[in-house]
Design a protein around this motif. Structure first.
Motif, PDB file in Angstrom:
ATOM      1  N   SER A  18       0.835  -1.206   0.000  1.00 12.64           N
ATOM      2  CA  SER A  18       0.000   0.000   0.000  1.00 12.64           C
ATOM      3  C   SER A  18       0.872   1.258   0.000  1.00 12.64           C
ATOM      4  CB  SER A  18      -0.922  -0.002   1.221  1.00 12.64           C
ATOM      5  OG  SER A  18      -0.126  -0.153   2.379  1.00 12.64           O
ATOM      6  N   ASP A  19       2.164   1.084   0.381  1.00  9.38           N
ATOM      7  CA  ASP A  19       3.088   2.220   0.351  1.00  9.38           C
ATOM      8  C   ASP A  19       3.703   2.405  -1.039  1.00  9.38           C
ATOM      9  OD1 ASP A  19       4.380  -0.185   0.394  1.00  9.38           O
ATOM     10  OD2 ASP A  19       5.725   0.263   2.054  1.00  9.38           O
ATOM     11  N   GLY A  20       3.248   1.593  -2.018  1.00  6.38           N
ATOM     12  CA  GLY A  20       3.763   1.725  -3.381  1.00  6.38           C
ATOM     13  C   GLY A  20       5.097   1.030  -3.588  1.00  6.38           C
ATOM     14  N   VAL A  21       5.509   0.184  -2.631  1.00  4.50           N
ATOM     15  CA  VAL A  21       6.793  -0.515  -2.759  1.00  4.50           C
ATOM     16  C   VAL A  21       6.558  -1.920  -3.316  1.00  4.50           C
ATOM     17  CG1 VAL A  21       8.764  -1.439  -1.450  1.00  4.50           C
ATOM     18  CG2 VAL A  21       7.858   0.827  -0.911  1.00  4.50           C
ATOM     19  N   ILE A  22       7.410  -2.307  -4.270  1.00  2.00           N
ATOM     20  CA  ILE A  22       7.300  -3.648  -4.865  1.00  2.00           C
ATOM     21  C   ILE A  22       7.989  -4.655  -3.954  1.00  2.00           C
ATOM     22  CG2 ILE A  22       7.972  -5.085  -6.839  1.00  2.00           C
ATOM     23  CD1 ILE A  22       8.232  -2.404  -8.444  1.00  2.00           C
ATOM     24  N   TYR A 371       7.107  -1.359 -14.386  1.00  2.00           N
ATOM     25  CA  TYR A 371       6.051  -0.980 -15.331  1.00  2.00           C
ATOM     26  C   TYR A 371       4.680  -1.375 -14.773  1.00  2.00           C
ATOM     27  CZ  TYR A 371       3.327  -0.927 -19.670  1.00  2.00           C
ATOM     28  OH  TYR A 371       2.375  -0.683 -20.633  1.00  2.00           O
ATOM     29  N   ALA A 372       4.606  -2.624 -14.280  1.00  2.00           N
ATOM     30  CA  ALA A 372       3.327  -3.101 -13.731  1.00  2.00           C
ATOM     31  C   ALA A 372       2.896  -2.200 -12.579  1.00  2.00           C
ATOM     32  CB  ALA A 372       3.464  -4.548 -13.272  1.00  2.00           C
ATOM     33  N   LYS A 373       3.850  -1.785 -11.785  1.00  2.00           N
ATOM     34  CA  LYS A 373       3.545  -0.898 -10.660  1.00  2.00           C
ATOM     35  C   LYS A 373       2.998   0.427 -11.180  1.00  2.00           C
ATOM     36  CE  LYS A 373       6.055   2.186  -7.683  1.00  2.00           C
ATOM     37  NZ  LYS A 373       7.279   2.500  -6.961  1.00  2.00           N
ATOM     38  N   ARG A 374       3.691   1.021 -12.151  1.00  2.00           N
ATOM     39  CA  ARG A 374       3.248   2.329 -12.662  1.00  2.00           C
ATOM     40  C   ARG A 374       1.878   2.236 -13.318  1.00  2.00           C
ATOM     41  NH1 ARG A 374       8.547   5.570 -14.977  1.00  2.00           N
ATOM     42  NH2 ARG A 374       9.889   4.998 -13.241  1.00  2.00           N
ATOM     43  N   ARG A 375       1.653   1.144 -14.026  1.00  2.00           N
ATOM     44  CA  ARG A 375       0.352   0.955 -14.683  1.00  2.00           C
ATOM     45  C   ARG A 375      -0.745   0.861 -13.629  1.00  2.00           C
ATOM     46  NH1 ARG A 375      -1.907   1.679 -18.979  1.00  2.00           N
ATOM     47  NH2 ARG A 375      -2.662  -0.371 -19.553  1.00  2.00           N
ATOM     48  N   THR A 376      -0.456   0.079 -12.599  1.00  2.00           N
ATOM     49  CA  THR A 376      -1.466  -0.109 -11.564  1.00  2.00           C
ATOM     50  C   THR A 376      -1.814   1.223 -10.913  1.00  2.00           C
ATOM     51  OG1 THR A 376      -0.452  -2.241 -11.143  1.00  2.00           O
ATOM     52  CG2 THR A 376      -2.038  -1.484  -9.521  1.00  2.00           C
ATOM     53  N   GLU A 378      -1.314   4.272 -12.021  1.00  2.00           N
ATOM     54  CA  GLU A 378      -1.874   5.216 -12.984  1.00  2.00           C
ATOM     55  C   GLU A 378      -3.319   4.839 -13.305  1.00  2.00           C
ATOM     56  OE1 GLU A 378       0.516   6.599 -16.715  1.00  2.00           O
ATOM     57  OE2 GLU A 378      -0.897   5.056 -17.306  1.00  2.00           O
ATOM     58  N   GLU A 379      -3.576   3.536 -13.404  1.00  2.00           N
ATOM     59  CA  GLU A 379      -4.936   3.093 -13.727  1.00  2.00           C
ATOM     60  C   GLU A 379      -5.912   3.496 -12.626  1.00  2.00           C
ATOM     61  OE1 GLU A 379      -4.245  -0.737 -16.503  1.00  2.00           O
ATOM     62  OE2 GLU A 379      -5.300  -1.040 -14.606  1.00  2.00           O
ATOM     63  N   HIS A 381      -5.648   5.961 -10.704  1.00  2.00           N
ATOM     64  CA  HIS A 381      -5.804   7.404 -10.821  1.00  2.00           C
ATOM     65  C   HIS A 381      -6.761   7.753 -11.974  1.00  2.00           C
ATOM     66  CE1 HIS A 381      -4.701  11.568 -10.627  1.00  2.00           C
ATOM     67  NE2 HIS A 381      -4.327  11.564 -11.899  1.00  2.00           N
ATOM     68  N   LEU A 382      -6.482   7.152 -13.157  1.00  2.00           N
ATOM     69  CA  LEU A 382      -7.307   7.477 -14.330  1.00  2.00           C
ATOM     70  C   LEU A 382      -8.741   7.010 -14.167  1.00  2.00           C
ATOM     71  CD1 LEU A 382      -5.185   6.896 -17.540  1.00  2.00           C
ATOM     72  CD2 LEU A 382      -6.158   9.018 -16.679  1.00  2.00           C
ATOM     73  N   ASP A 383      -8.886   5.771 -13.667  1.00  2.00           N
ATOM     74  CA  ASP A 383     -10.240   5.230 -13.515  1.00  2.00           C
ATOM     75  C   ASP A 383     -11.081   6.106 -12.601  1.00  2.00           C
ATOM     76  OD1 ASP A 383      -9.844   3.260 -15.188  1.00  2.00           O
ATOM     77  OD2 ASP A 383      -9.616   1.653 -13.716  1.00  2.00           O
ATOM     78  N   SER A 384     -10.460   6.537 -11.506  1.00  2.00           N
ATOM     79  CA  SER A 384     -11.251   7.331 -10.568  1.00  2.00           C
ATOM     80  C   SER A 384     -11.615   8.671 -11.203  1.00  2.00           C
ATOM     81  CB  SER A 384     -10.507   7.534  -9.256  1.00  2.00           C
ATOM     82  OG  SER A 384      -9.310   8.212  -9.509  1.00  2.00           O
ATOM     83  N   LEU A 385     -10.732   9.167 -12.059  1.00  2.00           N
ATOM     84  CA  LEU A 385     -11.066  10.424 -12.744  1.00  2.00           C
ATOM     85  C   LEU A 385     -12.196  10.204 -13.743  1.00  2.00           C
ATOM     86  CD1 LEU A 385      -7.731  12.229 -13.625  1.00  2.00           C
ATOM     87  CD2 LEU A 385      -9.457  12.871 -11.981  1.00  2.00           C
ATOM     88  N   ARG A 386     -12.118   9.050 -14.419  1.00  2.00           N
ATOM     89  CA  ARG A 386     -13.074   8.821 -15.496  1.00  2.00           C
ATOM     90  C   ARG A 386     -14.476   8.562 -14.956  1.00  2.00           C
ATOM     91  NH1 ARG A 386     -10.853   4.407 -18.702  1.00  2.00           N
ATOM     92  NH2 ARG A 386      -9.135   5.815 -18.998  1.00  2.00           N
ATOM     93  N   HIS A 387     -14.546   7.741 -13.906  1.00  2.00           N
ATOM     94  CA  HIS A 387     -15.876   7.351 -13.438  1.00  2.00           C
ATOM     95  C   HIS A 387     -16.510   8.355 -12.507  1.00  2.00           C
ATOM     96  CE1 HIS A 387     -15.363   3.759 -15.569  1.00  2.00           C
ATOM     97  NE2 HIS A 387     -14.418   3.300 -14.812  1.00  2.00           N
TER      98      HIS A 387
END
Ligand SMILES: Nc1ncnc2c1ncn2[C@@H]1O[C@H](COP(=O)(O)OP(=O)(O)OP(=O)(O)O)[C@@H](O)[C@H]1O
Ligand SMILES: [Mg+2]
Length: 405
Positions: A18-22, A371-376, A378-379, A381-387
């Motif tokens: 949850s802290d964004g660490v892989i 990459y998987a982390k950044r996608r997750t 970003e998604e 972030h984007l999803d919450s903006l979109r919906h």
């Protein structure tokens, strides 16, 4: 994630805290079979290698996986830089306009024979204002976008998808190997100021140019460390296994003053070690075989960068990574042939990865996790903006938090 390379297949299972660490909790790697220069040439052998790597990672993680991020990096992967324009649908630019412009760009490039792997918006223009990073919420009429789109042959994608599916896994996403390696090895300043990342693998050498924090170009030279090994085997009349050992222990792409005196024992094909020392050869013979091949790789890269008009943008800096970058003298030859400042790149540290799987050969594997982390993130972030559109002021605050903390 799954790195299907020409030399090894690596599977890492990781959780994003949850802290964004892989945090990696499963590791499996295996010598690869049935894969040459990024292409599957024997599906049964390739499957066996993938299953073994995935199984080992699952056992260690005590978990099974269904979806994997898989790399793609064989010849046929092509970069397209295009500009697209459209009329803004409302008064201000919306998420929908950005989606439309990306879809427009995608459909102008996609063919029956090629699939799109990535579509990176490099920068936007709104009427006469250039260099906009995010035009959402801005007023204007004509929206333009420079897009970097990377495609790969559909057959290549299908063969990899089928191979992975036969191992009961689903490809969640593909990622271009050199781009992944860039995410793993580059410093933010390098990505901003301009840098060429070169991942030297066993069967291919892949290139990615970054500038302004964006990936602008990728290319592939279908030659890697495996070709150096076979040159040695042929040139010294020895087996591939001995050639590989001699290369990693004594190999160098540049001569040193002691080379002529230093003798190496080269077991000849079909013969035992010569008791009278008849198999002893000066180390300089190896340099003579290795250097031309290494020069050829960098000369091909130099000409690809020139032809694509990327030489200037790519800046003065080069980062070498991948297993084959560890050969002695690689940096010197790259400096001379490319005329740039070259450093060796290792992937950034990741929690849970042992030293043995944290070296240059694992750059693209580790970059895939990033990459998987950044996608997750970003998604989300984007999803919450979109919906659920956020009030504009709050959006600004979120952006500010994101940029500053
Ligand atoms: N210490 C070393 N010195 C020289 N070469 C090395 C060393 N260690 C590994 N290599 C070479 O690195 C190559 C493998 O690199 P890597 O593991 O990055 O390839 P891969 O990802 O499996 O293949 P590809 O990316 O081409 O599909 C082999 O040719 C191997 O000989
Ligand atoms: Mg590789």
């Amino acid at each position: 994630m799954l790195d299907i390379g020409s030399t090894k297949v690596a599977c890492f299972i990781a959780k994003l805290g949850s802290d964004g660490v892989i945090n990696v909790n499963g590791i499996g790697h295996q010598l690869s079979k049935g894969i040459r220069s990024g292409h599957i040439i024997d599906i049964v052998e390739a499957e066996t290698s993938v299953v073994a790597a995935v199984h080992a990672a699952e056992q260690m993680a005590g978990d099974t996986i269904e979806d994997v991020v898989v790399n793609i990096g064989g010849s046929g992967v092509v970069s397209h830089n295009i500009t697209v324009e459209l009329t803004v649908s409302g008064d201000t630019v919306s998420d929908r306009d950005l989606e439309d412009i990306i879809n427009e760009g995608r459909s102008s490039i996609e063919t029956d024979d090629d699939d799109i792997i990535h579509c990176f918006p490099v920068n936007y223009r709104l009427d006469d204002v250039k260099n906009i990073q995010d035009p959402r919420g801005m007023m204007g009429q004509k929206l333009g976008a420079d897009l970097h789109i990377i495609t790969a042959p559909s057959t290549m994608i299908r063969n990899i998808t089928n191979c992975v599916a036969n191992c009961h896994l689903n490809v969640a996403e593909f990622i271009v190997s050199s781009y992944a390696s860039g995410l793993a090895c580059l410093e933010p300043d390098e990505m901003n100021l301009g840098v060429t990342l070169i991942d030297m693998g066993g069967g291919v050498t892949t290139v990615a140019v970054f500038c302004g924090g964006k990936n602008l170009f990728t290319d592939i030279v279908p030659i890697g460390g495996g070709h150096v090994t076979s040159d040695l085997a042929r040139g010294l009349s020895t087996s591939m296994i001995h050639a590989e050992r001699l290369k990693t222990l004594h190999g160098s792409a540049v001569a040193t003053s002691s080379d002529d005196q230093a003798m190496i024992d080269v077991p000849q094909l079909g013969e035992e070690y010569g008791e009278d020392g008849s198999n002893l050869m000066p180390r300089s013979i190896m340099v003579g075989i290795i250097r031309p091949r290494v020069e050829e790789i960098f000369e091909m890269i130099r000409s690809k960068l020139e032809v694509a008009g990327m030489d200037e943008i790519a800046g003065r800096r080069v980062v070498l990574t991948g297993g084959a970058s560890q050969l002695l003298g690689m940096r010197e030859i790259a400096t001379r042939v490319l005329g740039k400042q070259v450093r060796l790149g290792r992937p950034h540290m990741v929690n849970g990865l042992a030293e043995a799987v944290s070296g240059a050969a694992f750059s693209s594997a580790i970059g895939m996790l990033e990459y998987a982390k950044r996608r997750t993130l970003e998604e989300i972030h984007l999803d919450s903006l979109r919906h659920k559109p956020l009030p504009f002021a709050l959006k600004n605050v979120l952006q500010w938090v994101k940029e500053n903390f």
